[in-house]
Design a protein around this motif. Sequence first.
Motif, short mmCIF file in Angstrom:
data_model
loop_
_atom_site.label_atom_id
_atom_site.label_comp_id
_atom_site.label_asym_id
_atom_site.label_seq_id
_atom_site.Cartn_x
_atom_site.Cartn_y
_atom_site.Cartn_z
N VAL A 109 0.83 -1.21 0.00
CA VAL A 109 0.00 0.00 0.00
C VAL A 109 0.86 1.26 0.00
N THR A 110 2.10 1.16 0.49
CA THR A 110 3.00 2.31 0.53
C THR A 110 3.49 2.71 -0.86
N LYS A 111 3.33 1.85 -1.85
CA LYS A 111 3.82 2.14 -3.20
C LYS A 111 2.78 2.82 -4.08
N LEU A 112 1.57 3.02 -3.56
CA LEU A 112 0.56 3.74 -4.34
C LEU A 112 0.98 5.20 -4.48
N SER A 113 0.82 5.76 -5.67
CA SER A 113 1.24 7.14 -5.91
C SER A 113 0.39 8.13 -5.10
N THR A 114 -0.89 7.79 -4.88
CA THR A 114 -1.76 8.61 -4.04
C THR A 114 -2.01 7.86 -2.74
N PRO A 115 -1.57 8.40 -1.61
CA PRO A 115 -1.74 7.69 -0.33
C PRO A 115 -3.21 7.39 -0.03
N VAL A 116 -3.43 6.32 0.70
CA VAL A 116 -4.78 5.95 1.11
C VAL A 116 -5.25 6.91 2.20
N ASN A 117 -6.49 7.35 2.09
CA ASN A 117 -7.09 8.20 3.12
C ASN A 117 -7.56 7.30 4.27
N GLN A 118 -6.73 7.21 5.31
CA GLN A 118 -7.01 6.30 6.42
C GLN A 118 -8.30 6.67 7.14
N PHE A 119 -8.61 7.96 7.20
CA PHE A 119 -9.84 8.40 7.87
C PHE A 119 -11.07 7.82 7.17
N ILE A 120 -11.09 7.90 5.84
CA ILE A 120 -12.22 7.36 5.08
C ILE A 120 -12.32 5.86 5.26
N ILE A 121 -11.19 5.16 5.18
CA ILE A 121 -11.21 3.70 5.32
C ILE A 121 -11.72 3.29 6.70
N ASN A 122 -11.22 3.96 7.74
CA ASN A 122 -11.67 3.65 9.10
C ASN A 122 -13.17 3.91 9.27
#
Length: 394
Positions: free
Chosen positions: A312-325
């Motif tokens: 997941v760290t290799k995605l060019s756009t970081p994951v929005n952890q707030f939305i996922i949570n």
Amino acid sequence: MTSVFYHLTSSCWYHNDSNDICKLGKNKLSINKIVNHTSSKDYLTFPVKKNDTHLGPIVAILTGKEREPFSGNYETFKRISNYIMNSGGIPIIVTPSSFVYKCVNAHYYCSNRKKWIQIQCPFPDLVYNRIPSPLLEKLPEYKKTIQLIKDFNIPFFNKGFCSKKEFVELLSKNRNLSKYLPPSVTIHSKEELLYYLVTWKSIYVKHHEASQGKGIFCFNLLTENQIEIQSSKGHSQICSLEKAWNFLRPFLHSTVIQKNIHSILSNGQKYDLRVLVHKQKEKYIVSGIGVRVANLNAITTHVPRGGSIMSVTKLSTPVNQFIINNLANEIGKALTNRFGPYYEFSMDIGRDKENHYYIFEVNSKPMVFDEEEIKKRGLENLVSLFYELTKFEP
């Protein structure tokens, strides 16, 4: 340390607690203190937790019996069993036919002997449902077992498979989640098929009870009378609108039809996020996030169908952890409100070019993640829940 002992010849249980008589299993059968523990080869030994005179817990993994001695992923069952065993529980594998009067005929993996051993136990304190297919959950034997579990008020993990139709209905009626559902429609004619293909250019057709990337088709509009149909098996055909409609029509009653959300990497490969979720006290927490990447031109990202794993760290756009949570917590609450207590699930999530998140699927019986860190944290959270629900918390 308190331990219980199973005598292999007599199928009797004993304990070494300070109390003369202790209870074992959900039906709290009395077991006596061991007297002559002379030969370790005659006994299986289980270090256990205590809740007053109640010892255990006995944690049963429920699976099918399509092969001997039972169905399922043996290595996964061994891994879960060893973790339960090492943290103070009694892990067993059962099938619907295991439950008999006041006891279960189960299997236990003995790591010292490196084999599965058949044992007889009181009713388990908790049942973890890993029945491998929706069809098996419809059998009378399974339904009878579920009723017995309810009658004895045994905590039951993973109530059953959630079909894609149920999932779409659940999200579409939830004001907090509906905007994360890919646009979903029912189609009744070839004219409607053409309309949605013209509007969206590409649609996904998913069988209600498909899993692991099976039973999925993608319809792509090439020209007004030229449609490409791709299958999850990698097959592709180009046909007329009439033939595309004739192909689709027999599946309409058992499918979900959705707009194709283009969640792609810079090199054109499709990807999605795999999110593992567990309940913790009164909320739902993310145990890990993985990324699955499809082969070029493939329509599913599942590894057994040619997909690959990416950090997941290799995605060019970081994951929005707030939305996922937030999605994890909202979906957990929605599932519980609709179907009863949900303790574990996973989500397949995509993002479009505008970075809007879409929930492609919710899996009520998550597959084992390949990432070691997610696998480890997920197992820790899972077993912690086992002890919480059986009131054998540390």
